[in-house]
Design a protein around this motif. Structure first.
Motif, PDB file in Angstrom:
ATOM      1  N   TYR A  44       0.832  -1.202   0.000  1.00  0.00           N
ATOM      2  CA  TYR A  44       0.000   0.000   0.000  1.00  0.00           C
ATOM      3  C   TYR A  44       0.871   1.259   0.000  1.00  0.00           C
ATOM      4  O   TYR A  44       0.604   2.206  -0.728  1.00  0.00           O
ATOM      5  CB  TYR A  44      -0.923  -0.020   1.226  1.00  0.00           C
ATOM      6  N   SER A  45       1.948   1.249   0.808  1.00  0.00           N
ATOM      7  CA  SER A  45       2.774   2.453   0.865  1.00  0.00           C
ATOM      8  C   SER A  45       3.555   2.643  -0.436  1.00  0.00           C
ATOM      9  O   SER A  45       3.824   3.772  -0.835  1.00  0.00           O
ATOM     10  CB  SER A  45       3.711   2.432   2.076  1.00  0.00           C
ATOM     11  N   THR A  46       3.911   1.542  -1.092  1.00  0.00           N
ATOM     12  CA  THR A  46       4.562   1.664  -2.396  1.00  0.00           C
ATOM     13  C   THR A  46       3.598   2.288  -3.391  1.00  0.00           C
ATOM     14  O   THR A  46       3.955   3.161  -4.174  1.00  0.00           O
ATOM     15  CB  THR A  46       4.997   0.278  -2.932  1.00  0.00           C
ATOM     16  N   GLU A  47       2.351   1.861  -3.327  1.00  0.00           N
ATOM     17  CA  GLU A  47       1.337   2.407  -4.218  1.00  0.00           C
ATOM     18  C   GLU A  47       1.118   3.891  -3.954  1.00  0.00           C
ATOM     19  O   GLU A  47       0.928   4.675  -4.863  1.00  0.00           O
ATOM     20  CB  GLU A  47       0.010   1.645  -4.057  1.00  0.00           C
ATOM     21  N   LEU A  48       1.166   4.252  -2.668  1.00  0.00           N
ATOM     22  CA  LEU A  48       0.992   5.662  -2.322  1.00  0.00           C
ATOM     23  C   LEU A  48       2.112   6.498  -2.929  1.00  0.00           C
ATOM     24  O   LEU A  48       1.880   7.588  -3.435  1.00  0.00           O
ATOM     25  CB  LEU A  48       0.995   5.844  -0.795  1.00  0.00           C
ATOM     26  N   GLU A  49       3.336   5.957  -2.870  1.00  0.00           N
ATOM     27  CA  GLU A  49       4.475   6.658  -3.452  1.00  0.00           C
ATOM     28  C   GLU A  49       4.312   6.813  -4.948  1.00  0.00           C
ATOM     29  O   GLU A  49       4.542   7.877  -5.503  1.00  0.00           O
ATOM     30  CB  GLU A  49       5.764   5.875  -3.180  1.00  0.00           C
ATOM     31  N   THR A  50       3.921   5.710  -5.592  1.00  0.00           N
ATOM     32  CA  THR A  50       3.701   5.738  -7.033  1.00  0.00           C
ATOM     33  C   THR A  50       2.599   6.723  -7.362  1.00  0.00           C
ATOM     34  O   THR A  50       2.706   7.510  -8.296  1.00  0.00           O
ATOM     35  CB  THR A  50       3.298   4.338  -7.548  1.00  0.00           C
TER      36      THR A  50
END
Ligand code: ZN
Length: 121
Positions: free
Chosen positions: A63-69
């Motif tokens: 989820y946090s990777t997606e937020l960064e993306t």
């Protein structure tokens, strides 16, 4: 700046905008109340609760990777939209910092550029 060049840049920006919106759409939903804001979808399994802490941690990480993306794509999309607005206002290709024209080569390489090479350094 001639019209032909502007048309070309506008087409390139429009294409970039479509691609970014499509990419964002794969994992985020457009916030209808906030123009230009996107929300990353929270993993479904997580809201249902998982008994496996490792799995849950993996989901949080994802989820946090997606937020960064999402943030990166959203920033790019904003730059592209700003550039499109500038074209319609007739102020496209002017550096936001020094007010000098941005070189054509730079604009061709990145149509959404808002500052010149000198100011970016
Ligand atoms: Zn500049």
């Amino acid at each position: 700046m001639n019209k032909e060049f502007l048309d070309k840049q506008q087409a390139a920006l429009q294409k970039q905008k479509d691609r970014l919106e499509q990419e964002l759409g794969t994992f985020a939903t457009k916030d209808p109340s906030l123009k230009g804001d996107w929300d990353t979808k929270f993993p479904v399994e997580m809201t249902q609760g998982s008994n496996d802490p490792e799995e849950a941690a993996g989901q949080v990480e994802e989820y946090s990777t997606e937020l960064e993306t999402e943030f990166t794509l959203e920033t790019q999309l904003k730059d592209v939209q700003t550039a499109l607005e500038k074209i319609s206002k007739g102020v496209y290709g002017i550096c936001e910092k020094c007010n000098q024209p941005i070189s054509r080569e730079r604009l061709e390489a990145s149509p959404e550029a808002s500052i010149c090479l000198n100011c970016q350094k």
